[in-house]
Design a protein around this motif. Structure first.
Motif, PDB file in Angstrom:
ATOM      1  N   HIS A  91      76.721 -57.731  18.584  1.00  0.00           N
ATOM      2  CA  HIS A  91      77.565 -56.563  18.842  1.00  0.00           C
ATOM      3  C   HIS A  91      76.984 -55.707  19.978  1.00  0.00           C
ATOM      4  CE1 HIS A  91      79.066 -56.818  14.397  1.00  0.00           C
ATOM      5  NE2 HIS A  91      79.469 -57.820  15.149  1.00  0.00           N
ATOM      6  N   GLU A 126      74.502 -58.039  14.417  1.00  0.00           N
ATOM      7  CA  GLU A 126      74.428 -56.748  15.122  1.00  0.00           C
ATOM      8  C   GLU A 126      73.877 -56.928  16.543  1.00  0.00           C
ATOM      9  OE1 GLU A 126      76.213 -54.913  13.592  1.00  0.00           O
ATOM     10  OE2 GLU A 126      75.888 -55.199  11.455  1.00  0.00           O
ATOM     11  N   GLU A 156      78.169 -49.531   7.993  1.00  0.00           N
ATOM     12  CA  GLU A 156      79.135 -50.594   8.305  1.00  0.00           C
ATOM     13  C   GLU A 156      80.552 -50.017   8.362  1.00  0.00           C
ATOM     14  OE1 GLU A 156      78.212 -53.348   9.342  1.00  0.00           O
ATOM     15  OE2 GLU A 156      76.267 -53.829   8.471  1.00  0.00           O
ATOM     16  N   HIS A 174      81.101 -56.985   6.626  1.00  0.00           N
ATOM     17  CA  HIS A 174      79.732 -56.551   6.295  1.00  0.00           C
ATOM     18  C   HIS A 174      79.767 -55.500   5.187  1.00  0.00           C
ATOM     19  CE1 HIS A 174      78.167 -57.680  10.607  1.00  0.00           C
ATOM     20  NE2 HIS A 174      78.497 -58.731   9.885  1.00  0.00           N
ATOM     21  N   GLU A 207      82.934 -55.844  10.834  1.00  0.00           N
ATOM     22  CA  GLU A 207      82.173 -54.751  10.201  1.00  0.00           C
ATOM     23  C   GLU A 207      82.678 -54.500   8.778  1.00  0.00           C
ATOM     24  OE1 GLU A 207      79.604 -54.283  11.660  1.00  0.00           O
ATOM     25  OE2 GLU A 207      79.731 -53.621  13.744  1.00  0.00           O
TER      26      GLU A 207
HETATM   27 FE   LIG Z   1      77.776 -54.680  10.882  1.00  0.00          FE
END
Ligand SMILES: [Fe+2]
Ligand SMILES: [Fe+2]
Length: 199
Positions: free
Chosen positions: A157, A154, A40, A74, A71
Motif C-alpha cells: 500500500h 501494508e 484498518e 483486514h 482494508e
Molecule cells: Fe490494512
C-alpha cells in the motif's frame, strides 16, 4: 532499522520505532489489537474519502475502491482474532500520530493531492514496520504469521500511494516532498509516548 527484515518496497522511513514500543504493545494486546482494528477501518475510510474527492481520476478511483475492500478485509480478520479471544472492540481514540502528520499537508491543488497521497503512504509504511515488529515478537503464536502477512500487504500500500502521486501529479517533486514529510514523520514517531496502539 534493528530487528526488522527490510522490505525493498518501503524506502521512506527515516527512523525505526523506538525500542520499548513492542513491549508496551504486547503487554496489552487486547488494546493494541483493538486499536489495530480501528486503524484498518480508518484506512478503508480514507481510501473512500480520496475516491470521493477525486471522482474524475479514473485510475485512482479504481485503486481506492480495491484498497478500501482490502482494508475492510483486514478489519474483518482483526475482528475475528479479537472475537476468538473474547476481547471486545474498544472505542476508537483520537490518532495523535496521524493527526500530527496530516497537519503538514498543503491545502488544495496538485500539491495538496501529492501531500494527501504521501501522508497516506507514510502511514502505510509505519504500519508495515509496526506490524512486522509484532509479527516477529509473536513468532510463537498464530498471530505472528497473521501480522507478518498483513505487514507485507501494508508495504504494498505504501508503494501504491507513492506510485499514484507520481502518476497523478506530473510536474510535482514527489521524491523531494516525500523526503520532507518523512522527516516530519520521524520527528512525530520519536516524540510520541509508547502506547498499546499501532501508531
Ligand atoms: Fe490494512
Ligand atoms: Fe494499508
Amino acid at each position: 532499522m534493528t530487528g526488522l527484515v527490510p522490505d525493498p518496497r518501503v524506502d521512506a522511513l527515516r527512523v525505526g520505532t523506538p525500542p520499548g514500543w513492542v513491549d508496551v504493545a504486547l503487554a496489552d494486546l487486547p488494546a493494541t489489537m483493538s486499536d489495530h482494528a480501528h486503524a484498518e477501518k480508518k484506512a478503508a475510510l480514507s481510501a473512500l474519502s480520496l475516491l470521493n474527492r477525486e471522482p474524475a481520476r479514473t485510475d485512482l478511483v479504481a485503486r481506492m475502491a480495491k484498497l478500501a475492500r482490502e482494508e475492510l478485509r483486514h478489519l474483518d480478520q482483526v475482528l475475528g482474532h479479537l472475537r476468538a479471544r473474547g476481547w471486545p472492540l474498544a472505542a476508537d481514540r483520537p490518532d495523535r500520530y496521524a493527526g500530527a502528520l496530516l497537519r503538514h499537508r498543503r491545502a488544495g491543488g496538485s500539491g495538496g493531492l501529492v501531500d494527501r497521497l504521501l501522508c497516506a503512504a507514510l502511514i502505510e509504511a509505519r504500519s508495515w514496520e509496526r506490524l512486522s515488529l509484532l509479527g516477529d515478537a509473536l513468532a510463537d503464536d498464530p498471530l505472528g504469521a497473521f501480522y507478518t502477512e498483513l505487514a507485507r500487504s501494508e508495504a504494498g500500500h505504501y508503494r501504491l500511494f507513492v506510485d499514484l502521486a507520481e502518476v497523478e501529479c506530473p510536474g510535482e517533486d514527489v521524491a523531494g516532498r516525500l523526503t520532507e514529510l518523512a522527516v516530519e514523520e520521524a520527528g512525530i514517531v520519536e516524540a510520541l509516548p509508547h502506547e498499546p496502539r499501532i501508531h
